[in-house]
Design a protein around this motif. Structure first.
Motif, PDB file in Angstrom:
ATOM      1  N   HIS A   1     -75.060  17.332  31.331  1.00 27.99           N
ATOM      2  CA  HIS A   1     -74.321  16.991  32.547  1.00 27.99           C
ATOM      3  C   HIS A   1     -74.652  15.574  32.991  1.00 27.99           C
ATOM      4  O   HIS A   1     -73.756  14.796  33.369  1.00 27.99           O
ATOM      5  CB  HIS A   1     -74.652  17.974  33.659  1.00 27.99           C
ATOM      6  CG  HIS A   1     -74.283  17.492  35.030  1.00 27.99           C
ATOM      7  ND1 HIS A   1     -72.973  17.403  35.453  1.00 27.99           N
ATOM      8  CD2 HIS A   1     -75.052  17.037  36.065  1.00 27.99           C
ATOM      9  CE1 HIS A   1     -72.940  16.930  36.684  1.00 27.99           C
ATOM     10  NE2 HIS A   1     -74.189  16.696  37.078  1.00 27.99           N
ATOM     11  N   GLN A   2     -75.930  15.213  32.961  1.00 32.43           N
ATOM     12  CA  GLN A   2     -76.343  13.868  33.355  1.00 32.43           C
ATOM     13  C   GLN A   2     -75.717  12.809  32.447  1.00 32.43           C
ATOM     14  O   GLN A   2     -75.382  11.711  32.888  1.00 32.43           O
ATOM     15  CB  GLN A   2     -77.877  13.755  33.313  1.00 32.43           C
ATOM     16  CG  GLN A   2     -78.612  14.690  34.247  1.00 32.43           C
ATOM     17  CD  GLN A   2     -78.392  14.353  35.702  1.00 32.43           C
ATOM     18  OE1 GLN A   2     -78.111  13.201  36.048  1.00 32.43           O
ATOM     19  NE2 GLN A   2     -78.519  15.340  36.574  1.00 32.43           N
TER      20      GLN A   2
ATOM     21  N   THR B   1     -78.995  13.224  23.335  1.00 27.86           N
ATOM     22  CA  THR B   1     -79.583  13.653  24.612  1.00 27.86           C
ATOM     23  C   THR B   1     -80.885  14.408  24.429  1.00 27.86           C
ATOM     24  O   THR B   1     -81.783  14.288  25.257  1.00 27.86           O
ATOM     25  CB  THR B   1     -78.615  14.559  25.405  1.00 27.86           C
ATOM     26  OG1 THR B   1     -78.166  15.634  24.577  1.00 27.86           O
ATOM     27  CG2 THR B   1     -77.423  13.777  25.926  1.00 27.86           C
TER      28      THR B   1
ATOM     29  N   TYR C   1     -83.456  10.648  34.716  1.00 29.84           N
ATOM     30  CA  TYR C   1     -82.454  11.711  34.692  1.00 29.84           C
ATOM     31  C   TYR C   1     -83.155  13.029  34.372  1.00 29.84           C
ATOM     32  O   TYR C   1     -83.844  13.126  33.348  1.00 29.84           O
ATOM     33  CB  TYR C   1     -81.387  11.418  33.635  1.00 29.84           C
ATOM     34  CG  TYR C   1     -80.712  10.084  33.822  1.00 29.84           C
ATOM     35  CD1 TYR C   1     -79.502   9.985  34.495  1.00 29.84           C
ATOM     36  CD2 TYR C   1     -81.298   8.920  33.332  1.00 29.84           C
ATOM     37  CE1 TYR C   1     -78.882   8.754  34.678  1.00 29.84           C
ATOM     38  CE2 TYR C   1     -80.691   7.678  33.517  1.00 29.84           C
ATOM     39  CZ  TYR C   1     -79.482   7.612  34.181  1.00 29.84           C
ATOM     40  OH  TYR C   1     -78.875   6.384  34.366  1.00 29.84           O
TER      41      TYR C   1
ATOM     42  N   TYR D   1     -88.199  14.785  32.713  1.00 28.50           N
ATOM     43  CA  TYR D   1     -87.253  13.727  33.039  1.00 28.50           C
ATOM     44  C   TYR D   1     -87.050  12.823  31.824  1.00 28.50           C
ATOM     45  O   TYR D   1     -87.951  12.674  30.982  1.00 28.50           O
ATOM     46  CB  TYR D   1     -87.746  12.885  34.223  1.00 28.50           C
ATOM     47  CG  TYR D   1     -87.460  13.535  35.553  1.00 28.50           C
ATOM     48  CD1 TYR D   1     -86.330  13.185  36.287  1.00 28.50           C
ATOM     49  CD2 TYR D   1     -88.294  14.518  36.056  1.00 28.50           C
ATOM     50  CE1 TYR D   1     -86.055  13.799  37.507  1.00 28.50           C
ATOM     51  CE2 TYR D   1     -88.030  15.145  37.268  1.00 28.50           C
ATOM     52  CZ  TYR D   1     -86.906  14.774  37.988  1.00 28.50           C
ATOM     53  OH  TYR D   1     -86.621  15.392  39.187  1.00 28.50           O
TER      54      TYR D   1
ATOM     55  N   GLN E   1     -84.061  16.652  32.978  1.00 30.15           N
ATOM     56  CA  GLN E   1     -83.649  17.420  31.797  1.00 30.15           C
ATOM     57  C   GLN E   1     -83.685  18.922  32.079  1.00 30.15           C
ATOM     58  O   GLN E   1     -82.667  19.587  32.007  1.00 30.15           O
ATOM     59  CB  GLN E   1     -84.529  17.091  30.587  1.00 30.15           C
ATOM     60  CG  GLN E   1     -83.944  17.637  29.299  1.00 30.15           C
ATOM     61  CD  GLN E   1     -84.992  18.161  28.334  1.00 30.15           C
ATOM     62  OE1 GLN E   1     -85.986  18.760  28.761  1.00 30.15           O
ATOM     63  NE2 GLN E   1     -84.777  17.938  27.050  1.00 30.15           N
TER      64      GLN E   1
ATOM     65  N   GLU F   1     -80.038  20.520  32.128  1.00 29.24           N
ATOM     66  CA  GLU F   1     -78.892  19.808  32.672  1.00 29.24           C
ATOM     67  C   GLU F   1     -78.629  18.432  32.071  1.00 29.24           C
ATOM     68  O   GLU F   1     -77.718  17.726  32.514  1.00 29.24           O
ATOM     69  CB  GLU F   1     -79.069  19.641  34.186  1.00 29.24           C
ATOM     70  CG  GLU F   1     -80.302  18.822  34.585  1.00 29.24           C
ATOM     71  CD  GLU F   1     -80.403  18.627  36.093  1.00 29.24           C
ATOM     72  OE1 GLU F   1     -79.490  17.993  36.665  1.00 29.24           O
ATOM     73  OE2 GLU F   1     -81.386  19.127  36.673  1.00 29.24           O
ATOM     74  N   ILE F   2     -79.370  18.028  31.058  1.00 23.29           N
ATOM     75  CA  ILE F   2     -79.200  16.656  30.578  1.00 23.29           C
ATOM     76  C   ILE F   2     -77.795  16.386  30.019  1.00 23.29           C
ATOM     77  O   ILE F   2     -77.287  15.276  30.182  1.00 23.29           O
ATOM     78  CB  ILE F   2     -80.318  16.276  29.568  1.00 23.29           C
ATOM     79  CG1 ILE F   2     -80.341  14.756  29.353  1.00 23.29           C
ATOM     80  CG2 ILE F   2     -80.194  17.027  28.281  1.00 23.29           C
ATOM     81  CD1 ILE F   2     -80.597  13.947  30.596  1.00 23.29           C
TER      82      ILE F   2
END
Length: 275
Positions: free
Chosen positions: A40-41, A173, A229, A264, A231, A37-38
């Motif tokens: 998106h973050q 990212t 955040y 993370y 990952q 999901e990184i």
């Protein structure tokens, strides 16, 4: 770079087979169960940083963004289009995409992305040693320029140097640990306007060598260690054990983070030193 993923993080699962396919379908199918999901973050932060960079330029021109380890152009898709990462997962793992050949998917995705293009879209340059992945991103219109080069092994080519000369923001990212200060130094050697760097870095990876290199080029790096955040989920217990070992070695506390089952990241923002 993602085409030849030799990681600085011991014990990290390798997904070499999904990073350089003719299209991203295998990538999304493999990473969906791991809740990767990184991107998106990073989406809102990249948009906000791009706006801040544009504001200081004072020209009104769009900021050219260089996305490191760009893979299939996912960060560019989220930066410049009215899309979420969840929608991209649905798009590439759905029945409609599954029924298409790679060539048919490219034609379909040209329209898919064009219909969702934002008014504030900016030029994006993609850099990744995975040649088929960047070719896809270029073909469907996610990237304005694409370079399949590995700056860990050799200096940037003349066309990439020309592109970097007009870059205002570098984003990354998922690449730190696969790329090092060598990549940043090769790029910044070619910069002709002030460059900002926004990097999400796994807590298992030391970033200080890159920070030191950026400082040599006049960039000051800030981070908030208390803000992390997610990952992705760990692929197995061995990967988790190795990640916890690495974060402890780097002086981080894995409690409530890696200890709970996910990688993370930490956000680092590098900007020119005030005059």
């Amino acid at each position: 770079m993602t085409g030849d993923r030799t990681s600085a993080t011991p014990g990290k699962t390798r997904f070499d087979d999904i990073y350089n396919e003719p299209d991203p379908r295998a990538y999304f199918r493999r990473l969906a169960p791991l809740e990767y999901e990184i991107p998106h973050q990073a989406q809102a932060i990249f948009r906000r940083t791009r706006a801040d960079r544009a504001a200081v330029s004072g020209t009104g021109d769009p900021v050219t963004v260089l996305d490191l380890c760009c893979s299939y152009g996912i960060n560019a898709a989220l930066l410049n289009h009215d899309l979420t990462l969840a929608e991209l997962y649905a798009h590439y793992t759905g029945a409609e995409a599954a029924a298409l050949t790679p060539a048919e998917l490219i034609e379909h995705d040209k329209e898919f992305y064009a219909s969702r293009r934002r008014a504030d879209a900016s030029p994006v340059i993609g850099l990744d040693s995975a040649d088929r992945a960047v070719d896809y991103a270029l073909a469907v219109g996610l990237l304005d320029e694409a370079y399949a080069e590995n700056l860990e092994e050799r200096p940037a080519g003349p066309q990439l140097r020309r592109a970097v000369a007009h870059t205002g923001l570098i984003t990354v990212t998922g690449g730190i640990g696969y790329i090092s200060r060598r990549t940043f130094e090769s790029l910044l050697e070619s910069a002709r306007i002030p460059v900002w760097v926004t990097a999400f870095v796994l807590r298992t990876v030391p970033y200080q060598p890159v920070i030191s290199s950026l400082a040599d080029y006049g960039l000051v790096t800030e981070t908030d260690p208390s803000q992390t955040y997610p990952q992705r989920l760990f692929s197995d217990p061995a990967e988790q054990r190795n990640a916890i070992e690495q974060v402890l070695l780097l002086g981080h506390d894995p409690a409530g983070l890696e200890a709970d089952g996910r990688y993370y990241t930490q956000l680092y923002q590098s900007r020119p030193r005030p005059a």
